[in-house]
Enzyme design. Structure first.
Site, short mmCIF file in Angstrom:
data_model
loop_
_atom_site.label_atom_id
_atom_site.label_comp_id
_atom_site.label_asym_id
_atom_site.label_seq_id
_atom_site.Cartn_x
_atom_site.Cartn_y
_atom_site.Cartn_z
N ALA A 97 0.83 -1.22 0.00
CA ALA A 97 0.00 0.00 0.00
C ALA A 97 0.86 1.27 0.00
CB ALA A 97 -0.92 -0.02 1.21
N PRO A 98 0.31 2.36 -0.53
CA PRO A 98 1.05 3.63 -0.58
C PRO A 98 0.78 4.47 0.67
CG PRO A 98 -1.00 3.89 -1.75
CD PRO A 98 -1.02 2.50 -1.16
N TRP A 99 1.39 5.67 0.70
CA TRP A 99 1.24 6.53 1.87
C TRP A 99 0.15 7.57 1.75
CZ3 TRP A 99 1.89 11.08 -0.44
CH2 TRP A 99 2.87 11.22 -1.43
N LYS A 121 1.75 -4.98 3.35
CA LYS A 121 2.90 -4.13 3.69
C LYS A 121 2.52 -2.68 3.44
CE LYS A 121 6.42 -2.42 1.60
NZ LYS A 121 6.39 -1.16 2.35
N PRO A 122 2.27 -1.93 4.51
CA PRO A 122 2.00 -0.50 4.33
C PRO A 122 3.29 0.21 3.96
CG PRO A 122 2.11 -1.02 6.67
CD PRO A 122 2.25 -2.33 5.94
N ASP A 169 11.84 -6.69 -2.63
CA ASP A 169 12.19 -7.81 -3.52
C ASP A 169 11.97 -9.15 -2.84
OD1 ASP A 169 12.84 -5.85 -5.28
OD2 ASP A 169 14.98 -6.32 -5.41
N THR A 176 7.93 2.24 -9.24
CA THR A 176 7.86 1.13 -8.29
C THR A 176 7.14 -0.05 -8.94
OG1 THR A 176 7.69 2.72 -6.48
CG2 THR A 176 7.06 0.46 -5.98
N GLU A 231 -1.80 -0.56 -9.44
CA GLU A 231 -2.51 0.74 -9.44
C GLU A 231 -1.44 1.80 -9.29
OE1 GLU A 231 -5.45 1.33 -10.06
OE2 GLU A 231 -6.65 -0.44 -9.56
N CYS A 273 -3.88 10.13 -6.91
CA CYS A 273 -3.57 9.68 -8.26
C CYS A 273 -4.62 10.11 -9.28
CB CYS A 273 -3.40 8.17 -8.26
SG CYS A 273 -4.76 7.37 -7.44
#
Ligand code: NAD
Length: 481
Positions: free
Chosen positions: A154-156, A180-181, A217, A236, A254, A288
């Site tokens: 996930a993004p910030w 994973k935030p 990774d 990314t 996304e 976005c």
């Protein structure tokens, strides 16, 4: 958790229903970007932590995949209820970790809750193609199988909302998850795990904290991870796609956006400006789908630029702690403010900064709401994602040029067209190469309809039945009869 966050606390990650430190014992600092204070420490995960989380999720998958849609739906509804009950606490924590206004952060929770409730229902009506005899003596049917373990990255910019959008369809399709935030904003994901701990079986939802560079990774390449879903920057996404290709993993990407707002001379200009004043600067422009790239008709351009700038000047910005009337908070980090400052400074050469263009001299990651008039179509400020409170305005000569400029970026996430002419609205909506096109509006999404990109904005959909389908694999079963 909000109470304890008043002191800097060292939090743990959530693996197999247990709260654990990182295997190395190392931690990462988490900041409030509105004042640059460290507000918490979280585990700095490494390969060993990824391995433990992936193994826990793989073990949990063995039983979870055989639960009925009804069983999963009841748990998902409970999770939605529990989040709703703690909306205030989650929102306040989110605000402290992202710099967004408190009420804005609290108002995101009903969106997450609705999304989880939608998927609680959608998972019960997920279906394959009708059974049929396509060859004499044989019956064919379609099954939609879960993929297995999904790594949800996930993004910030909307930490809890993006976590919710990811886990709803993944879990309802019968997968288990390692979430994973972003290392910048892990706090509400940890709170989500705390809430889910009493509802979901151990291992079904694991939350690990670490940087993309540190564990990305290991996570993406892990043999027990069957699918990777990432919301983040296009670079990314490209990197993750390269790593995932090694094992031909399924991907849900996304990525970035650069949404055009095509305004014809006959549009309701007041409505456009109202929309932009709110949504171009929503979340400090770190969105976005943000309406950030206005392309206006030749007759209205001059007045439009002046009226937009006058409206944008009135936006109240600052530290959310300064009061409930703050409309726009800080950016996510000083590094993001550096990026915005650099892009606006480089744009000064070929365009006019009509308002803003200032990085305030104060602690925190701030940049003033900005409007830039007349940049060249090939310039960086038009072609690249700023992800900050910056709107550009260009003047087109005719409909063909408006469409060409609208499409002339590498992104394809969202766009809007503003006109009183319904035929033109439909023509332009068809011609714009973006995953969502609004007509006489820009921004709102609903759980029932898909959200996702064309081109370098990625592939795979969030929300809607299309999302849950993305988290399944189609299987053909053929019976000799
Ligand atoms: P980012 O790419 O920096 O990070 C996104 C996530 O990827 C984070 O959790 C990060 O830790 C992780 N990551 C970074 N490198 C990785 C690697 N090598 N392997 C695995 N994981 C890695 O993005 P961000 O800055 O957090 O978010 C902003 C971006 O997200 C913008 O580009 C924005 O347009 C995009 N975004 C897209 C959507 C959408 O729906 N398309 C929604 C929100 C944000």
């Amino acid at each position: 958790m909000t109470e304890v966050m008043d002191k800097v606390q060292t939090l743990q990650q959530f693996i197999n229903g247990q709260w654990v430190d990182s295997a190395s014992g190392e931690t990462l600092d988490v900041e409030n970007p509105a004042n640059e204070q460290v507000i918490a420490k979280v585990p700095a995960s490494g390969a060993e932590d990824v391995d433990r989380a992936a193994a826990a999720a793989a073990t949990a998958f063995e039983a979870w995949q055989h639960t009925t849609p009804q069983d999963r739906s009841l748990l998902m509804l409970k999770l939605a209820d529990a989040l709703e009950e703690r909306a205030d606490e989650i929102g306040r924590l989110e605000s402290r970790n992202t710099g967004k206004p408190v009420q804005v952060a609290i108002d995101e929770i009903p969106v997450v809750v609705d999304n989880l409730r939608f998927f609680a229902g959608a998972g019960r009506v997920l279906e394959g193609k009708a059974v049929n005899e396509y060859m004499a003596g044989h019956t064919s049917l379609i099954r939609r199988e879960p993929v297995g373990v999904v790594a949800s990255i996930a993004p910030w910019n909307y930490p809890i909302m993006m976590a919710g959008w990811k886990i709803g369809p993944a879990l309802m399709a019968g997968n288990t998850v390692v979430l994973k935030p972003s290392a910048r904003t892990p706090l509400t994901a940890i709170l989500l795990a705390e809430i889910a701990a009493d509802i979901l079986p151990p291992g079904v939802l694991n939350v690990i904290t670490g940087t993309g560079a540190g564990i990305g990774d290991d996570l993406v390449g892990h043999p027990k991870i069957g699918m990777v879903s990432v919301t983040g920057d296009t670079d990314t996404g490209k990197h993750i796609a390269r790593v995932a290709a090694e094992r031909v993993k399924r991907l849900h990407l996304e990525l970035g956006g650069k949404a055009p707002v095509v305004v014809f001379d006959d549009a309701d200009l007041e409505a456009v400006i109202d929309n932009l004043k709110t949504f171009s600067y929503w979340n400090t422009g770190q969105d976005c789908t943000a309406p950030c790239r206005v392309i206006t008709g030749p007759k209205v351009y001059d007045n439009f630029v002046a009226d937009l700038a006058a409206s944008v000047k009135t936006i109240r910005w600052g530290d959310p702690a300064e009061g409930a009337d703050i409309e726009m908070g800080s950016l996510i980090a000083k590094a993001q403010a550096d990026k915005v400052e650099g892009m606006v400074d480089r744009a000064r050469k070929g365009a006019e900064i009509v308002t803003g263009g200032v990085r305030p001299k104060r602690p925190g990651a701030y940049y003033e709401p900005t409007v830039i008039a007349g940049p060249d179509q090939r310039s960086e400020i038009i072609q690249d994602e700023v992800f900050g409170p910056v709107v550009t305005v260009q003047r087109f000569s005719d409909e063909n040029q408006a469409i060409a400029w609208g499409n002339d970026v590498r992104f394809g996430l969202a766009a809007s067209v503003w006109t009183a002419d319904i035929g033109r609205a439909m023509r332009v909506a068809k011609a714009l190469q973006f995953g969502t096109v609004w007509v006489n509006d820009h921004f709102t999404l609903v759980s029932e309809m898909p959200h996702g990109g064309f081109k370098e904005s990625g592939y795979g959909k969030d929300q809607s039945m299309y999302a849950i389908e993305d988290y399944t694999i189609v299987k053909h079963v053929m019976l000799r009869i």
